[in-house]
Design an enzyme around this catalytic site. Sequence first.
Site, PDB file in Angstrom:
ATOM      1  N   ASP A   9       0.870  -1.170   0.000  1.00 26.63           N
ATOM      2  CA  ASP A   9       0.000   0.000   0.000  1.00 26.63           C
ATOM      3  C   ASP A   9       0.923   1.241   0.000  1.00 26.63           C
ATOM      4  O   ASP A   9       2.120   1.124   0.301  1.00 26.63           O
ATOM      5  CB  ASP A   9      -0.868  -0.036   1.260  1.00 26.63           C
ATOM      6  CG  ASP A   9      -1.560   1.272   1.523  1.00 26.63           C
ATOM      7  OD1 ASP A   9      -2.233   1.777   0.617  1.00 26.63           O
ATOM      8  OD2 ASP A   9      -1.392   1.815   2.644  1.00 26.63           O
ATOM      9  N   ASP A  11      -0.203   5.096   0.904  1.00 22.27           N
ATOM     10  CA  ASP A  11      -0.460   6.123   1.930  1.00 22.27           C
ATOM     11  C   ASP A  11      -0.500   5.501   3.320  1.00 22.27           C
ATOM     12  O   ASP A  11      -1.333   4.642   3.601  1.00 22.27           O
ATOM     13  CB  ASP A  11      -1.764   6.854   1.619  1.00 22.27           C
ATOM     14  CG  ASP A  11      -1.625   7.662   0.342  1.00 22.27           C
ATOM     15  OD1 ASP A  11      -0.714   8.494   0.292  1.00 22.27           O
ATOM     16  OD2 ASP A  11      -2.397   7.414  -0.602  1.00 22.27           O
TER      17      ASP A  11
HETATM   18  C1  XBP Z   1      -5.260   6.133   0.753  1.00 19.77           C
HETATM   19  C2  XBP Z   1      -6.419   6.919   0.418  1.00 19.77           C
HETATM   20  C3  XBP Z   1      -6.261   8.013  -0.500  1.00 19.77           C
HETATM   21  C4  XBP Z   1      -5.575   9.246   0.023  1.00 19.77           C
HETATM   22  C5  XBP Z   1      -5.898  10.382  -0.865  1.00 19.77           C
HETATM   23  O1  XBP Z   1      -5.232   5.053  -0.103  1.00 19.77           O
HETATM   24  O2  XBP Z   1      -7.511   6.644   0.840  1.00 19.77           O
HETATM   25  O3  XBP Z   1      -7.541   8.375  -0.831  1.00 19.77           O
HETATM   26  O4  XBP Z   1      -6.030   9.551   1.321  1.00 19.77           O
HETATM   27  O5  XBP Z   1      -5.563  10.125  -2.174  1.00 19.77           O
HETATM   28  P1  XBP Z   1      -4.201   3.840   0.129  1.00 19.77           P
HETATM   29  P2  XBP Z   1      -6.474  10.672  -3.359  1.00 19.77           P
HETATM   30  O6  XBP Z   1      -4.081   3.618   1.612  1.00 19.77           O
HETATM   31  O7  XBP Z   1      -4.850   2.693  -0.571  1.00 19.77           O
HETATM   32  O8  XBP Z   1      -2.892   4.224  -0.526  1.00 19.77           O
HETATM   33  O9  XBP Z   1      -6.962  12.012  -2.937  1.00 19.77           O
HETATM   34  O10 XBP Z   1      -5.558  10.714  -4.551  1.00 19.77           O
HETATM   35  O11 XBP Z   1      -7.619   9.702  -3.529  1.00 19.77           O
END
Ligand code: XBP
Length: 244
Positions: A9, A11
């Site tokens: 993953d 973020d």
């Molecule tokens: C994390 C998310 C993302 C970010 C924002 O996804 O939920 O939405 O918070 O990114 P993951 P965007 O943990 O799967 O990486 O604004 O580009 O959606």
Amino acid sequence: MTLEALVFDVDGTLADTERDGHRVAFNAAFAEAGLDWHWDEPLYSKLLSVAGGVERMVYYARQRGWAAPDGEMLARLKSIHRAKTAHYVRHVASGGIALRPGIARLLGEARAAGLRLAIATTTTRENVHALLEATLGASSIGWFASIGTAAEVPLKKPDPAVYQWVLTELGLPATRAIAFEDTRNGLLAATGAGLRCIVTPTSCSIEEDFTGAATTLVDLDHHPTRTGDVVTLDDVRGWAVAPD
Ligand code: XBP
């Protein structure tokens, strides 16, 4: 089964991007758009239960009682979200976000051992490229045999779709790969696709329930039982095998 791939993953897992990265970029875009929205840290931690930036904004708009018809509301929020992505990418490109402890080391160990790397995220592809480029160099994008993002798979975590897409791209059964996540939504997505999953929570997700994780770690530089030791690729191989 031999472990052949590590699926990360982005973020919260590769880097702690949410509180000081995405959250700040959302607030900048809201202010620019003339909205009186401000997502402080406690509110943002709650909103993170909604995966995907646009989905998070739609959810919040509904909470605020936005009465605009769905199509019109969505178009406006998507436009604000594009501005948010530009803010976020600029912040990351300026070196504003570092990788979490142990990530660069484990990626290097896995590459040296001939394992394949992949990414399964619900965020925007530009954000992933910006982060890899800023932290590991532009060539690091090529280290990943598959990068599944919101562009490939519109269904967001906890749906397992992005992990299923990545496994198909890799041509591997789930038993030959392991996932790394930081949230319950991510854990559910990975395990829903049949993957074992190592969870490294952040301050945003620490209170969540990680039942079903292969292990839960502070980070990859802190082995859960060998005090003072880091998590090695051999440790990861051990967690990739389901107990009898
Ligand atoms: C994390 C998310 C993302 C970010 C924002 O996804 O939920 O939405 O918070 O990114 P993951 P965007 O943990 O799967 O990486 O604004 O580009 O959606």
